[in-house]
Design a protein around this motif. Structure first.
Motif, short mmCIF file in Angstrom:
data_model
loop_
_atom_site.label_atom_id
_atom_site.label_comp_id
_atom_site.label_asym_id
_atom_site.label_seq_id
_atom_site.Cartn_x
_atom_site.Cartn_y
_atom_site.Cartn_z
N ASP A 44 60.08 -79.82 6.90
CA ASP A 44 59.91 -78.71 7.01
C ASP A 44 58.38 -78.28 6.83
O ASP A 44 57.50 -79.25 6.49
CB ASP A 44 60.77 -77.49 5.43
N PHE A 56 59.25 -79.64 14.48
CA PHE A 56 59.55 -78.65 13.55
C PHE A 56 60.75 -77.28 14.54
O PHE A 56 60.23 -77.28 15.46
CB PHE A 56 58.44 -77.24 13.11
N TRP A 58 61.04 -73.74 14.67
CA TRP A 58 60.53 -72.21 14.06
C TRP A 58 61.41 -70.99 15.03
O TRP A 58 61.39 -71.18 16.76
CB TRP A 58 58.87 -71.67 14.91
N GLU A 81 60.00 -70.13 9.31
CA GLU A 81 60.92 -71.49 9.25
C GLU A 81 61.76 -69.92 7.30
O GLU A 81 60.87 -70.94 6.44
CB GLU A 81 60.39 -71.94 8.88
#
Length: 204
Positions: A44, A56, A58, A81
């Motif tokens: 994160d 990640f 998003w 996020e």
């Protein structure tokens, strides 16, 4: 089988593959990665500020904005996020950000930095959410002009469908007795790893 029979492999790509000593389908699946990147662990934003690239996910929250100067362009858009927002920046690349659709979630493999209070990343690698090039252990191949890592991965994936069974030198009884995997299984693990442990065993 000729290399040109593989989907997406034209005459020019074939010429560049030959610079890597890849002339036949067998040469493709026997072309080993030089290293691997472990992109399997999702981070994160608040835990990814260590200067390294990480995986990640998003959600795209804005349209693309582009600023031009005489020598370069800067395109950017925003992702999110949970309750955090990140500015996704592309330098001299106005085409890649337009592939990111508003409201959709994508995988990203990139470094992130903090610019004031804002999270930011630059020219990230990204894929659709169901694409295995991010979120897994990814082989990195020696390359040449006009041949990308994705090209090789796609071509090898196809080439494995035409594996020559004559390359399996040991009988199944011997493989079973010593708990060895056959060559095709090892090649699949080498080119498309499912775990670090299985990858290590396939290379023994």
């Amino acid at each position: 089988m000729d290399l040109l029979d593989l989907k997406g492999l034209g005459k020019k790509k074939k010429e560049y593959l030959e610079k890597l000593s890849i002339y036949k389908v067998e040469d493709l699946y026997n072309y080993y990665p030089r290293e691997y990147e472990d992109r399997s662990k999702k981070y994160d934003l608040s835990h990814g500020l260590d200067g390294n690239k990480h995986y990640f996910e998003w959600k795209i929250e804005s349209k693309v904005y582009t600023n031009y100067s005489k020598k370069f362009s800067i395109s950017y858009l925003y992702g999110s996020e949970n309750d955090k927002r990140i500015k996704i920046v592309f330098f001299n690349d106005k085409f890649s950000p337009r592939k990111l659709k508003l409201g959709q979630i994508y995988k990203f493999y990139t470094k992130i930095v903090k610019n004031g209070y804002e999270y930011e990343c630059h020219n990230p690698e990204f894929t659709d959410i169901d694409d295995g090039r991010i979120g897994n252990i990814v082989p990195i191949y020696p390359l040449t002009k006009s041949i990308t890592n994705k090209n090789l991965s796609d071509f090898i994936d196809q080439a494995l469908n035409f594996f020559d069974q004559n390359e399996i030198l040991l009988d199944k009884d011997i493989l079973d007795k010593f708990s060895f995997s056959d060559k095709l299984s090892n090649l699949k693990e080498i080119h498309f790893p499912t775990s670090l442990d299985r990858l290590k065993k396939s290379k023994v």
